[in-house]
Design a protein around this motif. Structure first.
Motif, PDB file in Angstrom:
ATOM      1  N   GLY A  37     -59.746 -14.841 -10.847  1.00  0.00           N
ATOM      2  CA  GLY A  37     -60.968 -14.562 -11.600  1.00  0.00           C
ATOM      3  C   GLY A  37     -62.154 -15.429 -11.223  1.00  0.00           C
ATOM      4  N   ALA A  61     -63.749  -9.275 -14.135  1.00  0.00           N
ATOM      5  CA  ALA A  61     -62.896 -10.238 -14.844  1.00  0.00           C
ATOM      6  C   ALA A  61     -62.026  -9.538 -15.885  1.00  0.00           C
ATOM      7  CB  ALA A  61     -63.753 -11.317 -15.503  1.00  0.00           C
ATOM      8  N   GLY A  62     -62.583  -8.577 -16.577  1.00  0.00           N
ATOM      9  CA  GLY A  62     -61.807  -7.829 -17.562  1.00  0.00           C
ATOM     10  C   GLY A  62     -60.671  -7.064 -16.909  1.00  0.00           C
ATOM     11  N   ALA A  65     -58.014  -9.512 -16.078  1.00  0.00           N
ATOM     12  CA  ALA A  65     -57.398 -10.052 -17.291  1.00  0.00           C
ATOM     13  C   ALA A  65     -56.352  -9.107 -17.881  1.00  0.00           C
ATOM     14  CB  ALA A  65     -58.471 -10.359 -18.333  1.00  0.00           C
ATOM     15  N   LEU A  66     -56.631  -7.812 -17.843  1.00  0.00           N
ATOM     16  CA  LEU A  66     -55.704  -6.857 -18.447  1.00  0.00           C
ATOM     17  C   LEU A  66     -54.882  -6.085 -17.424  1.00  0.00           C
ATOM     18  CD1 LEU A  66     -57.715  -5.444 -21.489  1.00  0.00           C
ATOM     19  CD2 LEU A  66     -56.034  -7.288 -21.407  1.00  0.00           C
ATOM     20  N   SER A  70     -61.735  -1.424 -15.223  1.00  0.00           N
ATOM     21  CA  SER A  70     -62.624  -1.488 -16.387  1.00  0.00           C
ATOM     22  C   SER A  70     -62.835  -0.108 -17.002  1.00  0.00           C
ATOM     23  CB  SER A  70     -63.964  -2.145 -16.013  1.00  0.00           C
ATOM     24  OG  SER A  70     -64.637  -1.410 -15.019  1.00  0.00           O
ATOM     25  N   VAL A  87     -59.838  -9.593 -27.302  1.00  0.00           N
ATOM     26  CA  VAL A  87     -59.521 -10.079 -25.962  1.00  0.00           C
ATOM     27  C   VAL A  87     -60.791 -10.475 -25.221  1.00  0.00           C
ATOM     28  CG1 VAL A  87     -58.522  -9.422 -23.734  1.00  0.00           C
ATOM     29  CG2 VAL A  87     -57.370  -8.779 -25.843  1.00  0.00           C
ATOM     30  N   ASP A  88     -61.882  -9.774 -25.472  1.00  0.00           N
ATOM     31  CA  ASP A  88     -63.151 -10.071 -24.806  1.00  0.00           C
ATOM     32  C   ASP A  88     -63.570 -11.520 -25.014  1.00  0.00           C
ATOM     33  OD1 ASP A  88     -65.686  -9.700 -23.503  1.00  0.00           O
ATOM     34  OD2 ASP A  88     -66.578  -9.428 -25.484  1.00  0.00           O
ATOM     35  N   GLY A  91     -61.242 -14.364 -22.686  1.00  0.00           N
ATOM     36  CA  GLY A  91     -61.236 -14.524 -21.239  1.00  0.00           C
ATOM     37  C   GLY A  91     -62.496 -15.139 -20.672  1.00  0.00           C
ATOM     38  N   GLU A  92     -62.307 -15.843 -19.579  1.00  0.00           N
ATOM     39  CA  GLU A  92     -63.435 -16.381 -18.822  1.00  0.00           C
ATOM     40  C   GLU A  92     -64.164 -15.220 -18.166  1.00  0.00           C
ATOM     41  OE1 GLU A  92     -65.730 -19.543 -17.669  1.00  0.00           O
ATOM     42  OE2 GLU A  92     -63.879 -19.710 -18.807  1.00  0.00           O
ATOM     43  N   MET A  95     -65.636  -9.346 -20.804  1.00  0.00           N
ATOM     44  CA  MET A  95     -65.016  -8.069 -20.491  1.00  0.00           C
ATOM     45  C   MET A  95     -66.028  -6.969 -20.794  1.00  0.00           C
ATOM     46  SD  MET A  95     -61.454  -6.584 -22.014  1.00  0.00           S
ATOM     47  CE  MET A  95     -60.694  -8.158 -21.679  1.00  0.00           C
TER      48      MET A  95
END
Length: 142
Positions: A37, A61-62, A65-66, A70, A87-88, A91-92, A95
């Motif tokens: 990321g 990044a989203g 992360a998942l 997107s 979740v948004d 995360g760094e 999202m």
């Protein structure tokens, strides 16, 4: 290959922006992240608004992360809005639940990073992201 280097990231960005020019799209911003990321490269075309770097990063990044594009996160947000909203904040990079963030895999299917694009419609952003991946021989994660 198990990582995207700077030359590949720049080639991805160049191909994505070229696709945007071919389609006569609005000014795009393209971000390439490694599998962890972290940003490798970013370009914002002349005329792109100042929030676009964060938006493109949020798409990529989203996705990382998942573990899904997107676009898929956008679908998930309709089904489970509280989950995606929660979740948004964790995360760094945030999202952004809209098409344009695609996970990049090498020939062996190993995740090597992600590309995020914003600036035009989400469908057009995603088309440019896919062009960026194809230019360096990477595939989108299914």
């Amino acid at each position: 290959m198990h990582r995207i280097d700077l030359a590949q990231a720049n080639a991805m960005i160049e191909a994505a922006l070229t696709k945007g020019t071919e389609l006569a799209l609005k000014p795009l911003t393209v971000v390439v992240l490694d599998a962890g990321g972290h940003m490798i490269a970013c370009q914002r075309q002349d005329g792109a608004s100042n929030m676009r770097v964060k938006l493109a990063t949020g798409k990529a990044a989203g996705a990382l992360a998942l573990g899904v594009s997107s676009r898929t996160i956008g679908d998930m947000a309709l089904e489970r809005p509280h989950f995606i909203a929660s979740v948004d904040t964790m995360g760094e990079g945030g999202m952004v639940p809209a098409a344009g963030g695609v996970i990049a895999c090498d020939a062996d299917g190993v995740v090597v990073g992600a590309i995020g694009i914003t600036g035009d419609t989400s469908d057009n952003d995603e088309a440019c992201a896919l062009a960026g991946l194809a230019a360096v021989g990477l595939k989108a994660k299914n």
